[in-house]
Design a protein around this motif. Sequence first.
Motif, mmCIF file in Angstrom:
data_model
loop_
_atom_site.group_PDB
_atom_site.id
_atom_site.type_symbol
_atom_site.label_atom_id
_atom_site.label_comp_id
_atom_site.label_asym_id
_atom_site.label_seq_id
_atom_site.Cartn_x
_atom_site.Cartn_y
_atom_site.Cartn_z
ATOM 1 N N PHE A 126 0.843 -1.192 0.000
ATOM 2 C CA PHE A 126 0.000 0.000 0.000
ATOM 3 C C PHE A 126 0.878 1.242 0.000
ATOM 4 O O PHE A 126 1.743 1.417 0.865
ATOM 5 N N ALA A 127 0.653 2.103 -0.996
ATOM 6 C CA ALA A 127 1.399 3.355 -1.118
ATOM 7 C C ALA A 127 0.464 4.513 -0.794
ATOM 8 O O ALA A 127 -0.356 4.906 -1.638
ATOM 9 N N PRO A 128 0.512 5.071 0.423
ATOM 10 C CA PRO A 128 -0.408 6.157 0.802
ATOM 11 C C PRO A 128 -0.144 7.427 0.026
ATOM 12 O O PRO A 128 1.008 7.758 -0.282
ATOM 13 N N ASP A 129 -1.220 8.125 -0.294
ATOM 14 C CA ASP A 129 -1.110 9.372 -1.046
ATOM 15 C C ASP A 129 -1.518 10.577 -0.199
ATOM 16 O O ASP A 129 -0.916 11.642 -0.304
ATOM 17 N N GLN A 130 -2.545 10.429 0.639
ATOM 18 C CA GLN A 130 -2.968 11.522 1.507
ATOM 19 C C GLN A 130 -3.700 10.978 2.722
ATOM 20 O O GLN A 130 -4.278 9.883 2.684
ATOM 21 N N ALA A 131 -3.658 11.759 3.802
ATOM 22 C CA ALA A 131 -4.352 11.423 5.041
ATOM 23 C C ALA A 131 -5.235 12.602 5.433
ATOM 24 O O ALA A 131 -4.783 13.745 5.437
ATOM 25 N N VAL A 143 -10.611 9.226 10.327
ATOM 26 C CA VAL A 143 -9.374 9.369 9.569
ATOM 27 C C VAL A 143 -9.557 8.639 8.246
ATOM 28 O O VAL A 143 -10.034 7.494 8.214
ATOM 29 N N PHE A 144 -9.191 9.314 7.161
ATOM 30 C CA PHE A 144 -9.273 8.735 5.820
ATOM 31 C C PHE A 144 -7.855 8.656 5.252
ATOM 32 O O PHE A 144 -7.137 9.657 5.239
ATOM 33 N N ILE A 145 -7.477 7.473 4.810
ATOM 34 C CA ILE A 145 -6.172 7.269 4.192
ATOM 35 C C ILE A 145 -6.406 6.846 2.743
ATOM 36 O O ILE A 145 -7.035 5.811 2.483
ATOM 37 N N VAL A 146 -5.918 7.646 1.817
ATOM 38 C CA VAL A 146 -6.097 7.380 0.388
ATOM 39 C C VAL A 146 -4.742 6.998 -0.209
ATOM 40 O O VAL A 146 -3.720 7.627 0.084
ATOM 41 N N GLY A 147 -4.749 5.968 -1.050
ATOM 42 C CA GLY A 147 -3.498 5.560 -1.676
ATOM 43 C C GLY A 147 -3.725 4.469 -2.703
ATOM 44 O O GLY A 147 -4.865 4.092 -3.003
ATOM 45 N N GLN A 148 -2.639 3.964 -3.225
ATOM 46 C CA GLN A 148 -2.697 2.902 -4.221
ATOM 47 C C GLN A 148 -2.305 1.568 -3.591
ATOM 48 O O GLN A 148 -1.274 1.467 -2.915
#
Length: 223
Positions: A126-131, A143-148
């Motif tokens: 998992f590569a996080p992009d934004q929190a 809390v929202f964690i967005v990533g690939q």
Amino acid sequence: MSALGKTWDLAVRNNTILLVTNVILTVLLAFSVGVALSSRERIVLVPPHLDKKVEVAWHNASADYLKSFGLYVVTLIGNVTPKNVTLVADSMGAFLDPSIYPQIRAQIKSLSEDPVFQKANAINYFAPDQAIYEVDTNKKQKVFIVGQLVTSSFENSPGSQNSRAEFKWVTYEMGVVMRDGRPVITEFTSYPGNVPHTAKWLASQSPSATERAADANSKKGEQ
């Protein structure tokens, strides 16, 4: 007698003042003890991966701390291999509320029982992009964690050298509370895409009062 009377009156006044003073000091001491017993230590941390201070109290914490905690949890879940799936499933018990832990653990453990996952020697990364941190309308901290999420697999069957990687956007959403100075996840879900379902997003998806009224009027006209 005159001198002794004056001395006696002075002694009585002094004793009265001392008695009142002792009562006041006793009340203040009891109040101080009560405050000391009811208050909790507040810790200010500067973790290596953050460039600012984060505050952690007994029943609350700063947004940066909760976002950092969310990043740690989803990184742990998002980096699963056939060899560490049991360890990850067991480790999540320290972060999840007992009401949701059995379900999440079962979902993680199911990977170890998937023959395709084992045969393909798959690895999730998992590569996080934004929190994102928010307090919703019900005053819940989220809390929202967005990533690939990258899933790479290598076919380890005899004579096979095939490998592949799949990339997809994933958003992890979790509700977090502080209990006795520790963050605990009370809600946890994930969905495809890079658009977190924040309170603002949910409000934008709901039809406005004007649209609902127009829809109702159109239905009446059809009738």
